[in-house]
Design a protein around this motif. Structure first.
Motif, short mmCIF file in Angstrom:
data_model
loop_
_atom_site.label_atom_id
_atom_site.label_comp_id
_atom_site.label_asym_id
_atom_site.label_seq_id
_atom_site.Cartn_x
_atom_site.Cartn_y
_atom_site.Cartn_z
N PHE A 92 -64.39 70.93 -40.90
CA PHE A 92 -64.59 71.33 -42.30
C PHE A 92 -66.00 71.90 -42.50
CE2 PHE A 92 -61.46 67.76 -43.65
CZ PHE A 92 -60.38 68.59 -43.44
N ILE A 93 -66.98 71.28 -41.85
CA ILE A 93 -68.36 71.77 -41.96
C ILE A 93 -68.46 73.18 -41.39
CG2 ILE A 93 -70.74 71.41 -41.18
CD1 ILE A 93 -70.13 68.37 -41.22
N GLN A 94 -67.82 73.40 -40.23
CA GLN A 94 -67.84 74.73 -39.61
C GLN A 94 -67.15 75.76 -40.50
OE1 GLN A 94 -65.94 74.07 -35.84
NE2 GLN A 94 -67.75 73.12 -34.89
N GLN A 95 -66.12 75.32 -41.22
CA GLN A 95 -65.39 76.23 -42.10
C GLN A 95 -66.13 76.46 -43.43
OE1 GLN A 95 -61.80 73.77 -41.91
NE2 GLN A 95 -60.69 75.50 -41.00
N GLU A 96 -67.26 75.77 -43.61
CA GLU A 96 -68.09 75.92 -44.80
C GLU A 96 -67.32 75.64 -46.09
OE1 GLU A 96 -69.83 79.84 -44.45
OE2 GLU A 96 -71.43 79.07 -43.14
N VAL A 97 -66.58 74.51 -46.09
CA VAL A 97 -65.88 74.12 -47.30
C VAL A 97 -66.90 73.77 -48.38
CG1 VAL A 97 -63.90 73.24 -46.01
CG2 VAL A 97 -65.76 71.68 -46.63
N ASP A 98 -66.46 73.76 -49.62
CA ASP A 98 -67.35 73.41 -50.73
C ASP A 98 -67.53 71.90 -50.87
OD1 ASP A 98 -67.75 76.13 -51.63
OD2 ASP A 98 -65.69 76.06 -52.39
N TYR A 99 -66.46 71.15 -50.59
CA TYR A 99 -66.48 69.69 -50.71
C TYR A 99 -65.63 69.07 -49.60
CZ TYR A 99 -68.37 70.50 -55.37
OH TYR A 99 -69.17 70.92 -56.40
N ILE A 100 -65.94 67.81 -49.29
CA ILE A 100 -65.13 67.03 -48.35
C ILE A 100 -64.69 65.76 -49.06
CG2 ILE A 100 -65.17 65.64 -46.23
CD1 ILE A 100 -67.12 67.72 -45.07
N VAL A 101 -63.39 65.44 -48.93
CA VAL A 101 -62.85 64.16 -49.41
C VAL A 101 -62.44 63.36 -48.19
CG1 VAL A 101 -61.04 63.04 -50.77
CG2 VAL A 101 -62.07 65.17 -51.59
N LEU A 106 -71.59 62.10 -41.54
CA LEU A 106 -71.91 62.33 -42.94
C LEU A 106 -73.30 62.92 -43.10
CD1 LEU A 106 -70.37 59.25 -44.81
CD2 LEU A 106 -69.37 61.49 -44.34
N GLY A 107 -74.19 62.59 -42.16
CA GLY A 107 -75.50 63.22 -42.14
C GLY A 107 -75.39 64.71 -41.88
N GLU A 108 -74.47 65.09 -41.01
CA GLU A 108 -74.24 66.52 -40.73
C GLU A 108 -73.71 67.25 -41.98
OE1 GLU A 108 -71.71 66.80 -37.28
OE2 GLU A 108 -72.84 65.23 -36.25
N ALA A 109 -72.82 66.57 -42.72
CA ALA A 109 -72.30 67.18 -43.95
C ALA A 109 -73.42 67.34 -44.98
CB ALA A 109 -71.18 66.32 -44.52
N LYS A 110 -74.27 66.32 -45.09
CA LYS A 110 -75.38 66.40 -46.03
C LYS A 110 -76.33 67.53 -45.65
CE LYS A 110 -79.13 63.78 -48.15
NZ LYS A 110 -79.92 62.52 -48.15
N ASP A 111 -76.64 67.66 -44.36
CA ASP A 111 -77.53 68.74 -43.90
C ASP A 111 -76.94 70.12 -44.21
OD1 ASP A 111 -79.32 66.86 -42.97
OD2 ASP A 111 -78.64 66.96 -40.89
N ALA A 112 -75.60 70.18 -44.21
CA ALA A 112 -74.92 71.45 -44.51
C ALA A 112 -74.80 71.69 -46.02
CB ALA A 112 -73.54 71.48 -43.87
N GLY A 113 -75.24 70.72 -46.82
CA GLY A 113 -75.17 70.87 -48.27
C GLY A 113 -73.78 70.69 -48.84
N ILE A 114 -72.92 69.92 -48.13
CA ILE A 114 -71.54 69.72 -48.59
C ILE A 114 -71.39 68.31 -49.16
CG2 ILE A 114 -69.11 69.68 -47.92
CD1 ILE A 114 -69.84 71.55 -45.60
N PRO A 115 -71.14 68.17 -50.46
CA PRO A 115 -70.92 66.84 -51.05
C PRO A 115 -69.66 66.19 -50.48
CG PRO A 115 -71.37 68.49 -52.74
CD PRO A 115 -71.09 69.24 -51.48
N VAL A 116 -69.71 64.88 -50.27
CA VAL A 116 -68.58 64.12 -49.72
C VAL A 116 -68.16 63.06 -50.74
CG1 VAL A 116 -67.77 62.61 -47.88
CG2 VAL A 116 -69.36 64.47 -47.35
N VAL A 117 -66.86 63.06 -51.09
CA VAL A 117 -66.29 62.06 -51.97
C VAL A 117 -65.44 61.11 -51.14
CG1 VAL A 117 -64.84 61.64 -53.99
CG2 VAL A 117 -66.28 63.70 -53.90
N ILE A 118 -65.77 59.82 -51.19
CA ILE A 118 -65.01 58.80 -50.44
C ILE A 118 -63.95 58.22 -51.35
CG2 ILE A 118 -65.18 56.67 -49.10
CD1 ILE A 118 -66.86 58.93 -47.94
N VAL A 119 -62.72 58.07 -50.84
CA VAL A 119 -61.65 57.46 -51.61
C VAL A 119 -61.08 56.26 -50.87
CG1 VAL A 119 -61.02 59.58 -52.82
CG2 VAL A 119 -59.91 59.04 -50.66
N ASP A 120 -60.59 55.29 -51.64
CA ASP A 120 -59.94 54.07 -51.15
C ASP A 120 -60.93 53.17 -50.42
OD1 ASP A 120 -58.00 52.20 -50.48
OD2 ASP A 120 -57.44 53.25 -48.66
#
Length: 383
Positions: free
Chosen positions: A121-130, A143-157
């Motif tokens: 998902f990070i490589q695909q440059e998505v706007d958000y990750i769930v 999750l550190g990699e996602a943060k470095d890429a500027g992609i907000p992550v929403v955790i569910v459950d």
């Protein structure tokens, strides 16, 4: 039922947030880019009108595709009815009709597959990750990699246990420790009303996937209940939230611990498997412990489990609400627009019993209502 109780049949969320936070400037970047694209699209449309171009300009069409918010969703699997309902809720809410482009990945209960999916998902440059995580630990690096890429992550459950909670943007889910407390307080009140002493109870804890937030909270609940009221837990064994494993585990436990009279099952699929094992052994699942029945407690309150409540085979089913899509969309839209949002959101939940022996239990200072299930109420359920 009162109006507020009727509303709970299609529950929303109860934000118990801990704290409100405002998105940081870097998290507004996605929204800024969207606005730039919109302005670009409007400029192209204006040029088209001036030049008399046709309705289907390829550049406009391509740019319109890019206006959707792209979300990568890593679901841990499809191990239960609850999980399938959770997936449907999120997929149907984050739809193209609602302005989203959803990339879905089923991890089949494997954390390494989720980590691979997130990196993709990070490589695909998505706007958000769930992310619906398999277990709590092991997420800091990705999750550190996602943060470095500027992609907000929403955790569910289930939750994530990370050193820095800024590695994820928000969490949406259930209060699993409270669910366990509700079940135990109900068991105490029920057995007291039926004249069953604490020393008579022999409890088997059919656990969920070890390390999952739901397993941790619900297992802790029965341990605390046993310590508080003097119950004996004769066995505790994981069944990975599946029907087949629930039956397999209970068949073995009934051979080694024939005195079991309470099965505390940490989800509905396990409970159904446990009931099959009980009946295969020539025993009966029901609430009449004094006459040899085995009392079954369950969690999730999916339709499959609630059908067992109506039949009297599950005595209590504590809801774990899987309808979380609207809350996820709300967080994403808030971040995208630079508005405030809750870091932690607990979904609203109920508990359903086979009879009205216990109508409410006390959880801290809260009176928690126990709803006697009827066919009409079951018909009203979303899942």
């Amino acid at each position: 039922m009162k109006n507020e109780d009727m509303k709970k049949m299609h529950p929303g969320t109860a934000s118990r947030g801990m704290h409100r936070i405002v998105c940081h400037p870097e998290r507004r970047e996605g929204s800024f880019k969207k606005k730039i694209r919109i302005l670009y699209l409007l400029a192209i449309l204006a040029l088209c009108l001036m030049s008399g171009c046709g309705e289907k300009n390829s550049a406009v069409t391509e740019e319109n595709e890019n206006m959707h918010i792209t979300v990568g969703f890593s679901q841990l699997g499809a191990e239960s009815d609850w999980r399938e309902a959770n997936t449907r809720s999120i997929r149907s809410t984050l739809s193209r009709e609602n302005g989203f482009e959803l990339l879905f990945d089923d991890a089949q209960q494997k954390q390494d597959k989720q980590i691979i999916a997130i990196r993709k998902f990070i490589q695909q440059e998505v706007d958000y990750i769930v992310l619906a995580p398999v277990t709590e630990t092991g997420w800091d690096a990705v999750l550190g990699e996602a943060k470095d890429a500027g992609i907000p992550v929403v955790i569910v459950d289930r939750r994530v246990d990370v050193k820095d909670d800024e590695l994820f943007t928000a969490w949406i889910g259930s209060d699993f420790a409270k669910e366990g407390a509700v079940a135990c307080e109900w068991l105490y009140e029920y057995t007291k009303a039926k004249g069953i002493s604490a020393s008579e109870l022999r409890i088997a804890d059919i656990q969920g996937t070890l390390g999952a937030t739901a397993q941790i909270g619900r297992t802790e609940g029965i341990k605390k209940g046993a310590a508080k009221y003097g119950w004996k837990i004769v066995a505790a064994e994981p069944a990975d939230y599946t029907r087949a494993k629930g039956r397999e585990v209970m068949e073995r436990l009934l051979r080694t611990n024939p005195e079991i009279n309470v099965a505390y099952c940490e989800n509905d699929n396990e409970a159904i498997g446990v009931i099959e094992a009980i009946e295969a052994a020539g025993l009966k699942a029901g609430a009449d412990i004094k006459n040899g029945e085995i009392l079954v407690i369950s969690f999730d309150a999916a339709r499959s489990g609630l059908n067992m409540v109506l039949e009297g085979k599950i005595a209590l089913d504590v809801e774990c609400n899987p309808i979380q899509g609207a809350s996820v969309r709300g967080v994403i839209n808030s971040v995208n627009e630079g508005r405030e949002y809750e870091k932690y959101t607990y979904v609203t939940e109920m508990a359903f019993s086979a009879d009205d022996t216990v109508q409410s239990v006390k959880i801290g200072d809260e009176d928690y209502r126990i709803t006697t299930l009827t066919e009409k109420l079951l018909e009203m359920r979303e899942y």
